[in-house]
Design a protein around this motif. Sequence first.
Motif, short mmCIF file in Angstrom:
data_model
loop_
_atom_site.label_atom_id
_atom_site.label_comp_id
_atom_site.label_asym_id
_atom_site.label_seq_id
_atom_site.Cartn_x
_atom_site.Cartn_y
_atom_site.Cartn_z
N GLU A 91 -135.94 10.97 -29.78
CA GLU A 91 -134.85 10.17 -30.92
C GLU A 91 -133.70 11.06 -31.09
N LEU A 92 -132.65 10.75 -30.84
CA LEU A 92 -131.38 11.36 -30.77
C LEU A 92 -130.76 10.94 -32.22
N ALA B 65 -112.04 21.73 -20.89
CA ALA B 65 -112.73 22.67 -21.83
C ALA B 65 -113.73 22.25 -22.58
N LEU B 66 -113.90 21.11 -22.82
CA LEU B 66 -115.13 20.58 -23.48
C LEU B 66 -116.35 20.56 -22.69
N HIS B 67 -116.08 20.40 -21.31
CA HIS B 67 -117.20 20.57 -20.39
C HIS B 67 -117.74 22.00 -20.39
N ARG B 68 -116.66 22.87 -20.40
CA ARG B 68 -117.09 24.40 -20.35
C ARG B 68 -117.83 24.77 -21.69
N ARG B 69 -117.41 24.09 -22.85
CA ARG B 69 -118.20 24.43 -23.96
C ARG B 69 -119.59 23.86 -23.78
N LEU B 70 -119.53 22.70 -23.33
CA LEU B 70 -121.08 22.12 -23.15
C LEU B 70 -121.81 23.11 -22.14
N MET B 71 -121.32 23.62 -21.18
CA MET B 71 -121.96 24.32 -20.10
C MET B 71 -122.62 25.79 -20.95
N GLY B 72 -121.93 26.17 -22.16
CA GLY B 72 -122.39 27.39 -22.86
C GLY B 72 -123.66 26.71 -23.79
N VAL B 73 -123.67 25.62 -24.34
CA VAL B 73 -124.67 25.28 -25.26
C VAL B 73 -125.80 24.30 -24.71
N VAL C 204 -124.46 15.67 -30.23
CA VAL C 204 -125.73 15.77 -30.51
C VAL C 204 -126.06 17.23 -30.86
N TYR C 205 -125.56 18.35 -29.98
CA TYR C 205 -125.69 19.74 -30.45
C TYR C 205 -125.06 19.82 -31.98
N VAL D 144 -129.63 21.98 -31.93
CA VAL D 144 -130.20 22.15 -30.86
C VAL D 144 -129.54 21.11 -29.54
N SER D 145 -129.85 21.52 -28.19
CA SER D 145 -129.25 20.96 -27.15
C SER D 145 -130.04 19.51 -27.25
N MET D 146 -129.23 18.53 -26.40
CA MET D 146 -129.66 17.30 -26.00
C MET D 146 -130.89 17.57 -25.19
#
Length: 323
Positions: free
Chosen positions: A125-126, A148-156, A178-179, A184-186
């Motif tokens: 459940e997301l 830049a958004l993808h790099r942020r996602l790589m971090g979280v 979602v994060y 917490v991460s997806m």
Amino acid sequence: MLPSLSRDDVLSKPPAIFLMGPTAAGKTDLALRLFDTLPCELISVDSALVYKGMDIGTAKPSQELLAHAPHRLIDIINPTESYSAASFCDDALLAMAEITAAGRIPLLVGGTMLYYRALEYGLSELPAADPVVRARLDAEFEGIGLSALHRRLMGVDPLAAARINPNDRQRIQRALEVYELAGVSMSQLCEGGRRQKLPYALAKLIVAPTERATLHRRIELRFDAMLKQGFVEEVTRLRGMEGLDLSMPSMRAVGYRQAWEYLDGNYGYDDMVSKGVAATRQFAKRQLTWLRSEVGAVWLDGESPTLFDDTLKYLRSELELSV
């Protein structure tokens, strides 16, 4: 040592087969030979093959082939519609139950790894979309760009970042959303929300060439063959469909965006070909990332001359088949 099913599962649960692998690895050819040999019925596990009229660019089996070996969950919706992992689970579970009730074995074949994972373990459940967070992420996209958004996602959420195409704005923003909403991460949510395992004695096969260069060559040959079969003309027809544009999920299928943008005049034919091949290679790379995390699967060399015999021997042994 090959993965082995528990004897309790084999004795107490009906059999099912997952035939997975990256694009252009030879999954369909192997599935057809198994269909002709074992009491199987085929279920497609492909988020692009569900769409009607998207035949060439998805390498959809021909009508003649489908008449000989019907695949469930092919050609079930229009390209202007959406189809989710949850929809796939509902449809696949129903199809598997019908096949099992008929005394046959569900053989699920395709390359949409999220669908396999959702079917085997369930969906978590997301949190629902939040318009405020979504609007801010849209503004950040305009300001700093998707990289830049993808790099942020790589971090979280490095697992999600590895799976998601760096050019897939919708999925990158959803994972970040979602994060922010859940804290917490997806990937963690999906892991924690899994339901009881699929109630089948499940044999999982992964077909892939042992050499990356071999897969790349097969991808190039397939893309060239698609172009000769009329892929650009297929996309031209799709462009004339009311309500269809590049924002639709169907147009995320590999190759279609590149052909569409070529027809828009964004670049020339040769650039379209190179971009389409590169996108397909990246897609295969992401598929392999998923596949390496599969538990209890046996890897098979798609180039081996004994591929079919090895597969058949393994299935007969693991599922205790007498045929």
